[in-house]
Scaffold this motif. Sequence first.
Motif, PDB file in Angstrom:
ATOM      1  N   VAL A 223       0.840  -1.210   0.000  1.00 33.03           N
ATOM      2  CA  VAL A 223       0.000   0.000   0.000  1.00 33.03           C
ATOM      3  C   VAL A 223       0.870   1.253   0.000  1.00 33.03           C
ATOM      4  CG1 VAL A 223      -1.742   1.308   1.294  1.00 33.03           C
ATOM      5  CG2 VAL A 223      -1.823  -1.182   1.228  1.00 33.03           C
ATOM      6  N   TYR A 224       1.940   1.210   0.786  1.00 37.76           N
ATOM      7  CA  TYR A 224       2.754   2.431   0.903  1.00 37.76           C
ATOM      8  C   TYR A 224       3.751   2.559  -0.245  1.00 37.76           C
ATOM      9  CZ  TYR A 224       0.270   2.465   5.155  1.00 37.76           C
ATOM     10  OH  TYR A 224      -0.764   2.458   6.040  1.00 37.76           O
ATOM     11  N   ALA A 225       3.956   1.468  -0.977  1.00 38.58           N
ATOM     12  CA  ALA A 225       4.760   1.582  -2.194  1.00 38.58           C
ATOM     13  C   ALA A 225       4.064   2.551  -3.144  1.00 38.58           C
ATOM     14  CB  ALA A 225       4.929   0.223  -2.842  1.00 38.58           C
ATOM     15  N   LYS A 226       2.734   2.593  -3.075  1.00 37.15           N
ATOM     16  CA  LYS A 226       1.980   3.504  -3.930  1.00 37.15           C
ATOM     17  C   LYS A 226       2.166   4.953  -3.526  1.00 37.15           C
ATOM     18  CE  LYS A 226      -1.921   0.460  -4.777  1.00 37.15           C
ATOM     19  NZ  LYS A 226      -3.242   0.191  -4.249  1.00 37.15           N
ATOM     20  N   SER A 227       2.820   5.183  -2.364  1.00 38.25           N
ATOM     21  CA  SER A 227       2.880   6.574  -1.896  1.00 38.25           C
ATOM     22  C   SER A 227       3.705   7.440  -2.833  1.00 38.25           C
ATOM     23  CB  SER A 227       3.376   6.661  -0.452  1.00 38.25           C
ATOM     24  OG  SER A 227       4.666   6.190  -0.380  1.00 38.25           O
ATOM     25  N   ALA A 228       4.526   6.797  -3.730  1.00 31.80           N
ATOM     26  CA  ALA A 228       5.230   7.607  -4.730  1.00 31.80           C
ATOM     27  C   ALA A 228       4.206   8.224  -5.667  1.00 31.80           C
ATOM     28  CB  ALA A 228       6.212   6.733  -5.499  1.00 31.80           C
ATOM     29  N   LYS A 229       3.242   7.396  -6.077  1.00 27.34           N
ATOM     30  CA  LYS A 229       2.188   7.878  -6.981  1.00 27.34           C
ATOM     31  C   LYS A 229       1.400   9.020  -6.312  1.00 27.34           C
ATOM     32  CE  LYS A 229      -1.981   5.992  -7.924  1.00 27.34           C
ATOM     33  NZ  LYS A 229      -2.805   4.825  -7.983  1.00 27.34           N
TER      34      LYS A 229
ATOM     35  N   PHE B 155       3.181   7.739  10.735  1.00 32.84           N
ATOM     36  CA  PHE B 155       3.123   7.974   9.280  1.00 32.84           C
ATOM     37  C   PHE B 155       1.951   7.220   8.647  1.00 32.84           C
ATOM     38  CE2 PHE B 155       4.097   6.421   5.006  1.00 32.84           C
ATOM     39  CZ  PHE B 155       4.300   7.612   4.325  1.00 32.84           C
ATOM     40  N   LYS B 156       1.772   5.947   9.062  1.00 35.15           N
ATOM     41  CA  LYS B 156       0.719   5.135   8.438  1.00 35.15           C
ATOM     42  C   LYS B 156      -0.651   5.801   8.616  1.00 35.15           C
ATOM     43  CE  LYS B 156       0.559   0.592   8.827  1.00 35.15           C
ATOM     44  NZ  LYS B 156       0.724  -0.791   9.318  1.00 35.15           N
ATOM     45  N   ARG B 157      -0.887   6.337   9.801  1.00 38.41           N
ATOM     46  CA  ARG B 157      -2.203   6.934  10.056  1.00 38.41           C
ATOM     47  C   ARG B 157      -2.419   8.171   9.167  1.00 38.41           C
ATOM     48  NH1 ARG B 157      -4.798   9.752  14.789  1.00 38.41           N
ATOM     49  NH2 ARG B 157      -6.943   9.375  14.165  1.00 38.41           N
ATOM     50  N   VAL B 158      -1.363   9.006   9.082  1.00 39.96           N
ATOM     51  CA  VAL B 158      -1.494  10.235   8.285  1.00 39.96           C
ATOM     52  C   VAL B 158      -1.575   9.881   6.793  1.00 39.96           C
ATOM     53  CG1 VAL B 158      -0.414  12.453   7.722  1.00 39.96           C
ATOM     54  CG2 VAL B 158      -0.189  11.525  10.015  1.00 39.96           C
ATOM     55  N   ALA B 159      -0.701   8.968   6.342  1.00 35.93           N
ATOM     56  CA  ALA B 159      -0.671   8.613   4.920  1.00 35.93           C
ATOM     57  C   ALA B 159      -2.009   7.999   4.498  1.00 35.93           C
ATOM     58  CB  ALA B 159       0.479   7.641   4.649  1.00 35.93           C
ATOM     59  N   ASP B 160      -2.587   7.142   5.347  1.00 39.04           N
ATOM     60  CA  ASP B 160      -3.885   6.537   5.017  1.00 39.04           C
ATOM     61  C   ASP B 160      -4.926   7.621   4.769  1.00 39.04           C
ATOM     62  OD1 ASP B 160      -2.853   4.026   5.254  1.00 39.04           O
ATOM     63  OD2 ASP B 160      -3.678   3.615   7.251  1.00 39.04           O
ATOM     64  N   ALA B 161      -4.934   8.634   5.652  1.00 38.79           N
ATOM     65  CA  ALA B 161      -5.930   9.711   5.503  1.00 38.79           C
ATOM     66  C   ALA B 161      -5.643  10.522   4.240  1.00 38.79           C
ATOM     67  CB  ALA B 161      -5.907  10.611   6.735  1.00 38.79           C
ATOM     68  N   MET B 162      -4.366  10.823   3.974  1.00 40.74           N
ATOM     69  CA  MET B 162      -4.030  11.631   2.797  1.00 40.74           C
ATOM     70  C   MET B 162      -4.416  10.906   1.509  1.00 40.74           C
ATOM     71  SD  MET B 162      -0.366  13.149   4.038  1.00 40.74           S
ATOM     72  CE  MET B 162       0.039  14.113   2.611  1.00 40.74           C
ATOM     73  N   ILE B 163      -4.152   9.592   1.474  1.00 39.80           N
ATOM     74  CA  ILE B 163      -4.485   8.826   0.269  1.00 39.80           C
ATOM     75  C   ILE B 163      -6.009   8.800   0.089  1.00 39.80           C
ATOM     76  CG2 ILE B 163      -4.413   6.519  -0.790  1.00 39.80           C
ATOM     77  CD1 ILE B 163      -1.625   6.196   0.644  1.00 39.80           C
ATOM     78  N   ALA B 164      -6.722   8.556   1.207  1.00 38.56           N
ATOM     79  CA  ALA B 164      -8.184   8.463   1.122  1.00 38.56           C
ATOM     80  C   ALA B 164      -8.822   9.793   0.735  1.00 38.56           C
ATOM     81  CB  ALA B 164      -8.736   7.994   2.466  1.00 38.56           C
ATOM     82  N   GLU B 165      -8.212  10.917   1.171  1.00 36.10           N
ATOM     83  CA  GLU B 165      -8.811  12.221   0.890  1.00 36.10           C
ATOM     84  C   GLU B 165      -8.449  12.739  -0.496  1.00 36.10           C
ATOM     85  OE1 GLU B 165      -7.665  14.789   4.171  1.00 36.10           O
ATOM     86  OE2 GLU B 165      -8.586  13.441   5.630  1.00 36.10           O
TER      87      GLU B 165
END
Length: 462
Positions: free
Chosen positions: A48-54, A450-460
Amino acid sequence: MMKRITTVNAKEEIAKLKNEQCAEDDVFFQAMEEVLLSLLPLFKSDEVYAKSAKNAIIRRLITPDRVIKFQVAWLDDNHEIQVNTGYRVQFNNALGPYKGGLRFHPTVNEGILKFLGFEQILKNALTGLPIGGAKGGSDFDPKGKSDFEVMKFCAAFMKELHKYIGPRIDVPAGDIGVGAREIGYLFGQYKSITSSFEGVLTGKPYFFGGSLMRPEATGYGVIYFTEKMLELETKDTECLKEKICTVSGSGNVALHAIEKLQHLGATAVACTDSKGTLYDHRGLDLELLKELKLNRRVSLKEYIKKHTDAEFIPVSDYPEDAHAVWDIPCYAAFPCATQNELTVLDAKRLIKNGCRCVAEGANMPTTAEAVRIILKSDMYFAPAKAANAGGVAVSGFEMSQNAAMQKWTFEEVDTKLKATMEEICINVSETAKEYGVEGNYVDGANIAGFKRVADAMIAEGI
Ligand code: NDP
């Protein structure tokens, strides 16, 4: 194929930003680098977080949403106009309204506030509460100013700041140089300008909307976290009992950490202020410390007038990169004053003297290299982001009480604070285990936050 975040591109992001930023940002890069390197186990193992580059999560996370900088002109007691600079760094509101303290200290600049705001995002995320990350302040020095001057300054500061804050937008609190007195004046000015009595600041005095236990929260929280960490690591439920402890600082966080240590039967023998280290081998007289630092706001040197056996070691007696307080043998050391106050030399001395634990009450008090040395040793290390989250947790409780027009008792807040600190500790410990870095609370805290913030950023989305 999906692009993965690697060490190289995490470092590339920092390098790109470094080119764009000013020299004041050194401490901000120090904090960013620590976090990004900690996240590598996550990027390696979690699709899931590998996608954080995208999603450009890293780039978006390390760039503040906005930095507000303003002039603060105020009238001193000689009727002369003084000018300071005010700031608010609104960093990230993926999880809730921006939230973080205001610091009034001559060393305040944009870089320090960006470092503190960045740390605040992950710290606030660790509490599990719906709050984002921010920080603000001014290079104004409340020391040596009359009450009237502090009031004038706070009014002038809020004249500008009120445009950017609100209970659902951004809720500042205190930090170095900003205690209940300053929060009271800031709140009063916000209320006069907006005609609205609302929970726009936390850390307010109790009788107009503050939470009980907010002053104690950070210091007590550090000790609750440390107790839990030691219990998890050593299986001893009374690890701090009858142990010698040293603390730096003698402000809000330090004094309440000392108080909670005393409740647990530990002996705190040393604390510091900007002038030097106080060492009282029989255990510190907390009542006297509170009188000197909270009421009279004078140097710790005054302490030895009453306790002639105690020793005051001026800062000038030690080299610039070492501190007397970390040269005193102890079981646990609690840096609770300011950033980068526990250096490589200090860490080596603590290890040599048999210290078993360092728990950070201040924000990033241990230098990056000193953290590496401590993590390689057999000492337990509680990082600020997790260990000092008690202050913002009780600020979150204050927001809940204000929104519901309720008042919780001291016991209720204390119980919730202790439970929150224990949950953070368990979450950090289990996250570290899950990502193959068992016992490393630095990586555990960075990954869990980080996981909590990244999850929210991706979802928003954007
Ligand atoms: P205070 O202003 O109440 O106390 C700060 C203490 O640190 C004072 O003893 C001060 O000495 C000393 N100090 C400050 N700057 C320096 C310096 N450059 N060199 C040496 N000593 C220094 O602040 P707090 O106790 O509220 O905050 C302490 C730390 O904890 C900060 O890093 C803050 O960001 C962090 N923190 C605070 C929270 C809170 O709820 N208050 C929440 C989370 C983190 P002197 O008396 O001589 O000025």
